[in-house]
Design a protein around this motif. Structure first.
Motif, short mmCIF file in Angstrom:
data_model
loop_
_atom_site.label_atom_id
_atom_site.label_comp_id
_atom_site.label_asym_id
_atom_site.label_seq_id
_atom_site.Cartn_x
_atom_site.Cartn_y
_atom_site.Cartn_z
N GLY A 120 0.96 -1.20 0.13
CA GLY A 120 0.02 0.03 -0.09
C GLY A 120 0.77 1.36 -0.10
N LYS A 121 1.93 1.33 0.84
CA LYS A 121 2.88 2.36 0.71
C LYS A 121 3.57 2.48 -0.31
CE LYS A 121 6.08 4.76 4.11
NZ LYS A 121 6.69 4.36 5.41
N ALA A 122 3.90 1.46 -1.16
CA ALA A 122 4.42 1.79 -2.49
C ALA A 122 3.38 2.41 -3.49
CB ALA A 122 5.00 0.29 -2.85
N PHE A 123 2.24 1.79 -3.31
CA PHE A 123 1.31 2.46 -4.58
C PHE A 123 1.25 3.93 -4.09
CE2 PHE A 123 -0.02 -1.72 -5.63
CZ PHE A 123 -0.42 -1.58 -6.84
N GLU A 124 1.01 4.37 -2.87
CA GLU A 124 1.01 5.75 -2.59
C GLU A 124 2.21 6.53 -3.08
OE1 GLU A 124 -1.06 8.07 1.18
OE2 GLU A 124 0.86 7.00 1.56
N GLY A 125 3.13 6.04 -2.82
CA GLY A 125 4.69 6.73 -3.05
C GLY A 125 5.04 6.41 -4.45
N PRO A 126 6.18 5.57 -4.80
CA PRO A 126 6.78 5.50 -5.95
C PRO A 126 5.87 5.18 -7.08
CG PRO A 126 7.52 3.74 -4.31
CD PRO A 126 6.51 4.71 -3.76
N ILE A 127 4.77 4.35 -7.10
CA ILE A 127 4.01 3.71 -8.15
C ILE A 127 3.23 4.87 -8.45
CG2 ILE A 127 2.34 2.28 -8.77
CD1 ILE A 127 3.46 0.08 -6.96
N ALA A 128 2.52 5.71 -7.47
CA ALA A 128 1.79 6.77 -8.00
C ALA A 128 2.67 7.97 -8.41
CB ALA A 128 1.06 7.40 -6.86
N ARG A 129 3.72 8.37 -7.89
CA ARG A 129 4.45 9.24 -8.36
C ARG A 129 5.16 9.00 -9.82
NH1 ARG A 129 8.18 8.75 -4.72
NH2 ARG A 129 9.71 7.68 -5.78
N ARG A 130 5.20 7.81 -10.29
CA ARG A 130 5.57 7.66 -11.72
C ARG A 130 4.45 7.68 -12.46
NH1 ARG A 130 9.48 5.97 -14.97
NH2 ARG A 130 9.19 4.65 -16.59
N VAL A 131 3.29 7.00 -12.27
CA VAL A 131 1.93 7.04 -13.22
C VAL A 131 1.36 8.17 -13.33
CG1 VAL A 131 -0.12 6.01 -13.21
CG2 VAL A 131 1.72 4.47 -12.70
N TYR A 132 1.42 9.26 -12.35
CA TYR A 132 1.03 10.55 -12.55
C TYR A 132 1.96 11.81 -12.65
CZ TYR A 132 -3.19 8.24 -10.39
OH TYR A 132 -4.33 7.23 -10.02
N ARG A 133 3.11 11.12 -13.11
CA ARG A 133 4.31 12.19 -12.98
C ARG A 133 3.87 13.45 -14.09
NH1 ARG A 133 5.59 7.83 -16.30
NH2 ARG A 133 6.55 8.04 -18.13
N ARG A 134 3.18 13.06 -15.26
CA ARG A 134 2.67 14.04 -16.01
C ARG A 134 1.49 14.64 -15.82
NH1 ARG A 134 4.66 10.06 -19.63
NH2 ARG A 134 6.74 10.39 -20.65
N HIS A 135 0.73 14.48 -14.73
CA HIS A 135 -0.47 15.16 -14.39
C HIS A 135 -0.54 16.06 -13.04
CE1 HIS A 135 -2.17 12.46 -17.34
NE2 HIS A 135 -1.18 11.62 -16.87
N PRO A 136 -1.35 16.93 -13.14
CA PRO A 136 -1.44 17.80 -11.96
C PRO A 136 -1.99 16.97 -10.62
CG PRO A 136 -3.09 18.65 -13.16
CD PRO A 136 -2.42 17.43 -14.09
N ALA A 137 -1.76 17.44 -9.52
CA ALA A 137 -2.32 16.86 -8.17
C ALA A 137 -3.13 17.85 -7.37
CB ALA A 137 -1.21 16.15 -7.52
#
Length: 453
Positions: free
Chosen positions: A154-171
């Motif tokens: 879960g922590k990986a999905f919130e951190g490095p995985i999300a960071r990479r998948v959404y890197r071109r999108h605003p938060a």
């Protein structure tokens, strides 16, 4: 100026055309629950109110979520189409598959990451604008609810995985605290915009007689991270010095039976009232009749119940943690526990202070003023501006620029920028830049320059 910023507020400028229009835009709000599910809370209120606000601006809204037993797969509320599928874990792959099946259907997807993201950029077309919405960084909270490998995943999905998948999108973060936690804990490098929670437009309330002298109250979901047992323990300590004190607990959730047992084991049946769920009007009347609202949560991106209490003139006692330290203006609309201070001591400090009628009236007035700074319509407008703005690729901080355009003096807040970029953006014929400075957290929350620290 067409600024890529959700929180732009120009002081001294004319009102302009009013609402930002989204006529015809097809928007999917993807959230893990809907407001009618048993475990629904502030995240669902935010997602639904935002959907309503965007729909009122002309967007064609879909609310894509999970499905509890007994709920229909499709229905419509307030002109918003609900699409439900999957349970606690299956909702993520099922929603991702649904988005893939409707790949070219939406112009915008607002992807709500309540710890685990839906990874919508993997399913939608490149022309679809994806906005990631974050209430708070879960981090350690995964280890409260999950064990070992599952918590680490879960922590990986919130951190490095999300960071990479959404890197071109605003938060979007619901508070500056959440934005800071994303930068520091998740190492988020992309643009983050602040769009806060609103305050519900409550009908006039006749305060119910809240049993207790004084009466204090907790309102919220009965779940582990809300730490309601700490408030019960505080009431146990305080009843010796405040024999008339009664703690009211309003809400439902999986911790109900545990809290009921704790009350019985401590002999607090006469001091603590566990109300369970109350209809909105009854809840608000009881809340308005209380002396203090208490929050003991350690994981909050904001504090929706805090602002709801403030809108009724009721101050809050809370720990000095992310989100709550912004929802509560310490010493003005409530009290934050200092380092090493027990929650019971903070509650007692607050009760003593507002035992004086003049001070209580002063705090009450400050609460209602603070709550009035937030509205769901205002937050929807900030989200709509972000949707209509030019894309921003990099991160940065928020700054306030004071400038003069003709005879008018104006101020503007711009997020994800720096002084050099902002000066270049604002430079133009007939415009004199007077000052550029970092925005305060309060300015960023309210979207208004000059509104405090």
């Amino acid at each position: 100026m067409r600024l890529a910023c959700s929180a732009v507020q120009v002081q001294g400028a004319p009102d302009g055309a009013g609402q930002t229009r989204l006529d015809g835009l097809r928007i999917a709000m993807v959230n893990w629950r809907d407001p009618w599910q048993d475990a629904a809370g502030g995240a669902e209120e935010y997602a639904w109110q935002m959907s309503r606000g965007l729909g009122a601006r002309g967007a064609r809204m879909h609310f894509v979520t999970s499905r509890e037993p007994g709920q229909s797969r499709r229905e419509e509320h307030d002109g918003i189409r609900l699409v439900r599928m999957g349970g606690v874990y299956s909702r993520y792959p099922l929603v991702l598959g649904w988005l893939l099946a409707h790949r070219g259907r939406f112009d915008v997807v607002i992807d709500c990451m309540n710890g685990i993201p839906f990874l919508s950029p993997l399913a939608v077309s490149r022309r679809t604008r994806v906005i990631l919405l974050v209430h708070h960084v879960h981090g350690r909270q995964f280890f409260v609810y999950l064990r070992g490998a599952m918590a680490a995943i879960g922590k990986a999905f919130e951190g490095p995985i999300a960071r990479r998948v959404y890197r071109r999108h605003p938060a979007v973060a619901v508070s500056p605290s959440t934005a800071t936690a994303m930068r520091d804990q998740l190492r988020w490098g992309g643009p983050i915009f602040v769009v806060p929670n609103g305050t519900p437009a409550l009908q006039p309330v006749n305060p119910a007689h809240a049993d207790g002298d004084p009466a204090i109250i907790v309102v919220g979901r009965l779940v582990t991270h809300k730490r309601i047992e700490r408030v019960i323990d505080a009431a146990d300590r305080l009843r010796q010095r405040w024999p008339g004190l009664i703690l009211h607990i309003v809400g439902r959730g999986p911790e109900h039976d545990m809290l009921k047992a704790r009350i019985a084991q401590s002999g607090l049946q006469g001091t603590v009232r566990l109300h369970g769920y109350l209809p909105e009007s009854e809840k608000n009347a009881l809340l308005a009749g209380a002396r203090l609202h208490i929050s003991a949560s350690e994981f909050e991106g904001w504090g929706l119940s805090v602002i709801e209490a403030a809108s009724l003139g009721v101050p809050t006692v809370a720990p000095n943690v992310d989100g709550l330290r912004e929802a509560v203006r310490d010493g003005e609309t409530g009290w934050l526990a200092t380092v090493g201070e027990d929650l019971a001591d903070t509650i007692e400090r607050a009760l003593k202070e507002i035992s004086e009628p003049e001070r209580r009236a002063e705090v009450r007035a400050a609460c209602t003023r603070w709550a009035a700074a937030f509205s769901w319509d205002g937050s929807a407008e900030r989200m709509a501006r972000l949707i209509r703005s030019e894309p921003v690729t990099g991160g940065g901080d928020a700054y306030v620029a004071d400038y003069r355009e003709g005879p008018a003096a104006r101020s503007v807040i711009v997020e994800n920028t720096d002084p050099v970029r902002l000066r270049a953006l604002l430079t133009g014929p007939g415009r004199e830049i007077l000052d550029i400075r970092p925005a305060t957290r309060t300015e960023l929350l309210t979207g208004r320059p000059g509104t405090g620290p």
